[in-house]
Enzyme design. Sequence first.
Site, mmCIF file in Angstrom:
data_model
loop_
_atom_site.group_PDB
_atom_site.id
_atom_site.type_symbol
_atom_site.label_atom_id
_atom_site.label_comp_id
_atom_site.label_asym_id
_atom_site.label_seq_id
_atom_site.Cartn_x
_atom_site.Cartn_y
_atom_site.Cartn_z
ATOM 1 C CG ASP A 55 -0.828 -4.823 4.621
ATOM 2 O OD1 ASP A 55 -1.322 -5.943 4.392
ATOM 3 O OD2 ASP A 55 -0.129 -4.218 3.797
ATOM 4 N NE ARG B 209 -3.003 -1.954 -0.196
ATOM 5 C CZ ARG B 209 -2.184 -2.157 0.829
ATOM 6 N NH1 ARG B 209 -2.565 -2.906 1.843
ATOM 7 N NH2 ARG B 209 -0.972 -1.620 0.832
#
Length: 499
Positions: free
Chosen positions: A288, A178
């Site tokens: 997440d 990410r």
Amino acid sequence: MTYKDLRNFIKTLEYQGELKKIDFPVDPNLEITEIAHRTLKSQGPALLFTNPIGHSIPILCNLFGTISRIELGIGIKNILSLRDIGKLLAFLKEPQIPTGFRDFLSKIPNFRQILNMPIKHVSNAVCQENIWNNAQDIDITQMPIMKSWPGDISIAITWGITITQGFTNKRQNLGIYRHQVLSKNKIIIRWLAHRGGALDFQEWYTHSSEKKFPIAIALGADPATLIGAAIPIPNTLSEYAFSGLLRGSKTAVTKCISSNLYVPAYSEIILEGYINRDDIAVEGPFGDHTGYYNSTEKFPVCTITHITHRNNPIYHSTYTGRPPDEPSILGMAMNELFIPIIQKQFPEIIDFYLPPEGCSYRLAIVTIKKQFLGHAKKIIFGVWSCLNQFMYTKFILVCDDDINARDWKDVIWAISTRMDPARDIIIAENTPIDYLDFSSPISGLGSKMGIDATNKWPGETQRTWGKPIQMNNSIQSRINDIWDQLHIPCNEKPFKHKN
């Protein structure tokens, strides 16, 4: 069929009704996540948003949202075919010299596949049709980068392939991490300490006198390279080589403008830059794959110095959240790759399954052909140390080979009837744990549980063990023969007991 670039794959998906173009204006801020999430849960198509609000670049989402699209992307008819590639990875991990001519002939298919592992260099690559290298022109926010969840601190790049190389390691590593966007030319790279990019950076940090660690990020690569970069493989093997195995042909790459890194030649967009030696920032929070917002943590900051892209580029993105999401679907498919690697070390393992509800790797179900007392406990400790990613597996459940590891009804029956909590549970304390796991008492350090749900043998129990109920085969066959004549309203097929 395999694909040299993302656009060929998109055309095939559209032709087969597996891609939906959406011309209606939709906001990359939260709205696309909600649309993609609803579509994925219903096993819907990949989505190409041609008119994202505030941007001229289209967004591709939900690309690998079904097993069938993963199969299509790497040119296989059944996901179980990935076990053949897993067998090759197991061979490469521990190659054996042929013991004779017949053994040599049996290994020829492996050698043929190995020919697809070297990269193929391409000049004048399409990913460099447009080049931006002046500081005032660098603006990654021109891309329609999504904000996935209301509590996310910022927009984030989610499907970028990060390319790195260590100080001494000749292979180049590809990983999906990410990237939190800080400004027009700065992002934070969130990589866990055991992942290839972090290991490369740490090696460079320790041994190099240079101040800048080169980084490249490829967006919109071909499907085999995307999948290859997303899968944790042995660190000695480059994901470029692995992608060649998946595709069945060499991976085309081209050299970066600003460094000696190589990027997928047919990518849609390339970001080039560097990490300053001690440039770090607090990353997060973001929603997440666990289904929760992760805690904040310090990670390296990357400065983008060059942007290159194809004409009329496509921005490839996704979201992560509580399963099912795209990473969990990929994880289910790639589970098949690991089975031959594990079986090479433990041939008694029949099946190995990482349920998507276990957030990719936190829970594993293993079935074995039990051969001796305490066998399940050997497997539990073995799996924890077998591959790097399994050191973060919190729960390992071992069952006999009459249990279907992928059927919760079967697994829960085994737990309920074959396990005594005091005798059959192993607790290991102070072990490595994913730092995202906020349930552990200390970040990065927690406990693990192994569960032996196998039938117990004399010596493991003092009691007479139960005998499973089973109908005679002759009766099963008789009822199967007359079933249609009974006209019983039933949606299920006649149940057949296991032999």
